[in-house]
Design a protein around this motif. Sequence first.
Motif, PDB file in Angstrom:
ATOM      1  N   SER A 333       0.641  -0.833   0.561  1.00 50.28           N
ATOM      2  CA  SER A 333      -0.194   0.364  -0.033  1.00 50.28           C
ATOM      3  C   SER A 333       1.215   1.252  -0.333  1.00 50.28           C
ATOM      4  O   SER A 333       0.159   2.390   0.083  1.00 50.28           O
ATOM      5  CB  SER A 333      -0.665   0.315   1.120  1.00 50.28           C
ATOM      6  N   LYS A 334       2.103   1.111  -0.219  1.00 51.14           N
ATOM      7  CA  LYS A 334       2.924   2.416  -0.109  1.00 51.14           C
ATOM      8  C   LYS A 334       3.864   2.566  -1.454  1.00 51.14           C
ATOM      9  O   LYS A 334       4.769   3.093  -0.537  1.00 51.14           O
ATOM     10  CB  LYS A 334       3.754   2.071   1.338  1.00 51.14           C
ATOM     11  N   HIS A 335       3.234   2.293  -2.058  1.00 48.14           N
ATOM     12  CA  HIS A 335       3.906   2.513  -3.328  1.00 48.14           C
ATOM     13  C   HIS A 335       2.867   2.753  -4.907  1.00 48.14           C
ATOM     14  O   HIS A 335       2.193   1.144  -4.732  1.00 48.14           O
ATOM     15  CB  HIS A 335       5.512   1.605  -3.111  1.00 48.14           C
ATOM     16  N   GLY A 336       3.606   3.412  -5.606  1.00 45.11           N
ATOM     17  CA  GLY A 336       2.730   3.220  -7.394  1.00 45.11           C
ATOM     18  C   GLY A 336       3.065   4.209  -7.574  1.00 45.11           C
ATOM     19  O   GLY A 336       3.401   5.308  -7.765  1.00 45.11           O
ATOM     20  N   LYS A 337       2.560   3.989  -8.823  1.00 43.61           N
ATOM     21  CA  LYS A 337       3.038   5.064 -10.387  1.00 43.61           C
ATOM     22  C   LYS A 337       2.234   6.260 -10.420  1.00 43.61           C
ATOM     23  O   LYS A 337       1.325   6.214 -10.071  1.00 43.61           O
ATOM     24  CB  LYS A 337       3.212   3.518 -11.554  1.00 43.61           C
ATOM     25  N   GLY A 338       2.659   7.347 -11.064  1.00 37.40           N
ATOM     26  CA  GLY A 338       2.128   8.205 -10.801  1.00 37.40           C
ATOM     27  C   GLY A 338       2.846   9.644 -11.762  1.00 37.40           C
ATOM     28  O   GLY A 338       3.876   9.305 -12.395  1.00 37.40           O
ATOM     29  N   LYS A 339       2.216  10.340 -11.767  1.00 41.36           N
ATOM     30  CA  LYS A 339       2.582  12.037 -12.360  1.00 41.36           C
ATOM     31  C   LYS A 339       3.184  12.595 -11.777  1.00 41.36           C
ATOM     32  O   LYS A 339       1.444  13.218 -11.390  1.00 41.36           O
ATOM     33  CB  LYS A 339       2.537  12.150 -14.054  1.00 41.36           C
ATOM     34  N   VAL A 340       3.739  13.811 -11.403  1.00 44.15           N
ATOM     35  CA  VAL A 340       4.269  14.695 -10.954  1.00 44.15           C
ATOM     36  C   VAL A 340       4.537  15.547 -11.862  1.00 44.15           C
ATOM     37  O   VAL A 340       5.632  15.861 -12.116  1.00 44.15           O
ATOM     38  CB  VAL A 340       5.082  14.273 -10.182  1.00 44.15           C
ATOM     39  N   ASN A 341       4.368  16.239 -11.677  1.00 40.62           N
ATOM     40  CA  ASN A 341       3.848  18.343 -12.482  1.00 40.62           C
ATOM     41  C   ASN A 341       4.878  17.757 -14.042  1.00 40.62           C
ATOM     42  O   ASN A 341       5.731  17.962 -15.019  1.00 40.62           O
ATOM     43  CB  ASN A 341       5.974  18.607 -11.909  1.00 40.62           C
ATOM     44  N   GLY A 342       4.049  16.779 -14.818  1.00 42.82           N
ATOM     45  CA  GLY A 342       4.170  16.255 -15.647  1.00 42.82           C
ATOM     46  C   GLY A 342       5.074  15.778 -15.925  1.00 42.82           C
ATOM     47  O   GLY A 342       5.357  15.174 -17.192  1.00 42.82           O
ATOM     48  N   ILE A 343       5.469  14.914 -15.116  1.00 41.34           N
ATOM     49  CA  ILE A 343       6.990  13.842 -15.105  1.00 41.34           C
ATOM     50  C   ILE A 343       6.519  12.346 -14.867  1.00 41.34           C
ATOM     51  O   ILE A 343       5.656  12.673 -13.473  1.00 41.34           O
ATOM     52  CB  ILE A 343       8.081  14.760 -14.562  1.00 41.34           C
ATOM     53  N   GLU A 344       6.466  11.436 -15.578  1.00 42.04           N
ATOM     54  CA  GLU A 344       6.110   9.870 -14.908  1.00 42.04           C
ATOM     55  C   GLU A 344       7.079   8.963 -14.235  1.00 42.04           C
ATOM     56  O   GLU A 344       8.192   9.403 -13.936  1.00 42.04           O
ATOM     57  CB  GLU A 344       5.759   8.684 -15.924  1.00 42.04           C
ATOM     58  N   GLY A 345       6.694   9.123 -13.195  1.00 41.32           N
ATOM     59  CA  GLY A 345       8.011   7.830 -12.278  1.00 41.32           C
ATOM     60  C   GLY A 345       7.605   6.704 -11.074  1.00 41.32           C
ATOM     61  O   GLY A 345       5.816   6.347 -11.503  1.00 41.32           O
ATOM     62  N   CYS A 346       7.762   6.824 -10.201  1.00 41.87           N
ATOM     63  CA  CYS A 346       7.020   5.885  -9.182  1.00 41.87           C
ATOM     64  C   CYS A 346       7.562   6.418  -7.932  1.00 41.87           C
ATOM     65  O   CYS A 346       8.225   6.939  -7.313  1.00 41.87           O
ATOM     66  CB  CYS A 346       7.861   4.130  -8.887  1.00 41.87           C
ATOM     67  N   ILE A 347       6.059   6.353  -6.953  1.00 39.93           N
ATOM     68  CA  ILE A 347       6.031   7.178  -6.046  1.00 39.93           C
ATOM     69  C   ILE A 347       6.263   5.935  -4.571  1.00 39.93           C
ATOM     70  O   ILE A 347       5.374   5.161  -4.136  1.00 39.93           O
ATOM     71  CB  ILE A 347       4.796   7.622  -5.686  1.00 39.93           C
ATOM     72  N   PHE A 348       7.070   6.428  -3.724  1.00 37.24           N
ATOM     73  CA  PHE A 348       7.192   5.529  -2.237  1.00 37.24           C
ATOM     74  C   PHE A 348       6.585   6.252  -1.249  1.00 37.24           C
ATOM     75  O   PHE A 348       7.224   7.380  -1.364  1.00 37.24           O
ATOM     76  CB  PHE A 348       8.073   4.874  -2.429  1.00 37.24           C
ATOM     77  N   LEU A 349       6.021   5.709  -0.409  1.00 36.24           N
ATOM     78  CA  LEU A 349       5.759   6.097   0.948  1.00 36.24           C
ATOM     79  C   LEU A 349       6.654   6.031   2.199  1.00 36.24           C
ATOM     80  O   LEU A 349       6.314   4.850   2.039  1.00 36.24           O
ATOM     81  CB  LEU A 349       4.196   5.969   0.970  1.00 36.24           C
ATOM     82  N   SER A 360      -4.679  12.381  -2.542  1.00 34.39           N
ATOM     83  CA  SER A 360      -5.440  10.905  -2.326  1.00 34.39           C
ATOM     84  C   SER A 360      -4.126  10.082  -3.608  1.00 34.39           C
ATOM     85  O   SER A 360      -3.075  10.984  -3.963  1.00 34.39           O
ATOM     86  CB  SER A 360      -6.974  11.117  -3.629  1.00 34.39           C
ATOM     87  N   PHE A 361      -4.374   9.668  -3.186  1.00 31.17           N
ATOM     88  CA  PHE A 361      -3.097   8.352  -3.361  1.00 31.17           C
ATOM     89  C   PHE A 361      -3.319   7.009  -3.738  1.00 31.17           C
ATOM     90  O   PHE A 361      -4.530   6.085  -2.636  1.00 31.17           O
ATOM     91  CB  PHE A 361      -2.188   8.323  -2.264  1.00 31.17           C
ATOM     92  N   THR A 362      -3.486   6.422  -4.664  1.00 27.29           N
ATOM     93  CA  THR A 362      -3.669   5.050  -5.565  1.00 27.29           C
ATOM     94  C   THR A 362      -2.594   4.185  -5.295  1.00 27.29           C
ATOM     95  O   THR A 362      -1.636   4.097  -5.953  1.00 27.29           O
ATOM     96  CB  THR A 362      -4.702   4.877  -6.519  1.00 27.29           C
ATOM     97  N   SER A 363      -2.708   3.253  -4.541  1.00 22.48           N
ATOM     98  CA  SER A 363      -1.063   1.632  -4.374  1.00 22.48           C
ATOM     99  C   SER A 363      -1.649   1.338  -5.813  1.00 22.48           C
ATOM    100  O   SER A 363      -1.838   0.118  -5.313  1.00 22.48           O
ATOM    101  CB  SER A 363      -1.241   1.692  -3.202  1.00 22.48           C
ATOM    102  N   LYS A 364      -1.098   1.047  -6.956  1.00 21.13           N
ATOM    103  CA  LYS A 364      -0.829   0.397  -7.979  1.00 21.13           C
ATOM    104  C   LYS A 364       0.457  -0.130  -8.538  1.00 21.13           C
ATOM    105  O   LYS A 364       0.611   1.541  -8.401  1.00 21.13           O
ATOM    106  CB  LYS A 364      -2.095   0.791  -8.865  1.00 21.13           C
TER     107      LYS A 364
END
Length: 460
Positions: A333-349, A360-364
């Motif tokens: 539940s603590k990581h997921g792909k996403g886009k920040v300021n137009g840049i794609e990448g991976c998010i870790f919490l 909001s955050f979706t862990s996918k």
Amino acid sequence: MKKTYLFLLAALVLAACTPSENNTPKELKGIGLNKKSIEVEVDDTYQLRVWYDPEDAEDSAPEVEWESANTKIAKVSQSGKVTGVKIGKTAVTATCGKFTAECEVEVVKATSNPDNPDNPENPDNPENPDDVKFSVFPTSIECTADGGKFTISVTAEGAVWSVESSESWAELSTTGSMGNADVIVSVEPSKSSTETTAEITFTCNNKKKVVTITRAAAKYFSVSSSKKVRFSSGNLRYQASTNTWSFAENQYDIVGNDNENISSTYSGWIDLFGWGTGQNPTNASTKTSDYPASFQDWGANPISNGGDESNQWRTLSLDEWKYLISSRSNASSKHGKGKVNGIEGCIFLPDDWTLPVGVSFTSKDYSWSDNLYSAAEWEKMENNGAIFLPNAGFRFYFYDQIHIGNVNNSYGRYWTTTPGDTSGEAYYIDFGTDESLGITTTSHREKCDGLSVRLVQDLL
């Protein structure tokens, strides 16, 4: 005596009023100080003075700059007044253009005022009355784990005062040590997973004022059952022309195609590196023998905006990445792909994650369109400890030419410290070559390929 004085005065006045062909500014040949060494008590002062060679070069000489080698022992104002801070030895240097002069300073324990044994103030400072108005503001400071600079205002109505910090991570600098002045507190980023406090103590006569600084715990990520780390503020970058390492200003910043310019003289930044090139960041050789068999960490170098000291940061191993991604508490539940300021990448919490209000955050693992953040929205996530690893592409060779592949196009590849199954390869983590794949920890590439690097710092 009085006649001699009047005669000299008249001569000086006459000389000043008489035209001269020699009144052009004299060239400065050197400077000196009125004392080569002094002894000063804690909280006491001594006024150093500069002499010029020749004397009449003073008017045309550059402004003198004063500096103490150790401000925790003795401070010096820009007028040359030395103030003892704590017992010890240091040096004070006066600089005038290309010339310098030095005074050795020994700070000793303050003696009691014989006229008032209960008052430890120096009797040479009678301007310090017991009833002086003495206050500091604010009386408490709260800061994030990232630290920062804070100002404390002191009111002392012309009286001498001193200040000290209880913790080395809260360093002090002042605009003065007498009367009304400001104290700047520079708080280092936290290396602790628990909240920490420091006391800044001000003393004037017998009065003490304490300002408490509370520094929040660092947001941590478990990389083993016993080890916690914090991530750097951005991807690692290197500038060859100045031999400078730094972290990207924002977590979503990437260099991109300019990584093709990798060379020992390039004046721009690169942020894609061959494996283990911590001591040779511009190495882009395709020969396996040009790469170390044992890993040479980039974090062994001073990072200009990461403390600027050697060995403060390091790279995670493959097993540590696997633990963070799959084994820590509620890992899925603590990581997921996403886009920040137009840049794609991976998010870790972080382990102790709390979702901020307004986002909001979706862990996918498989979609870069689920977690979309503007720069302002990401700032909320980042303030709560979220980490973003951007898809920065990779550098590779094709027909003996350097190329950059798929910048911000589903390629996020980050080196680990773990060598591969063959001497010419090493492991990395991969966010997937398309949205149907998750985070891959079984991939390895040739060491000459340029991949992203994100450093961590071990927490206490």
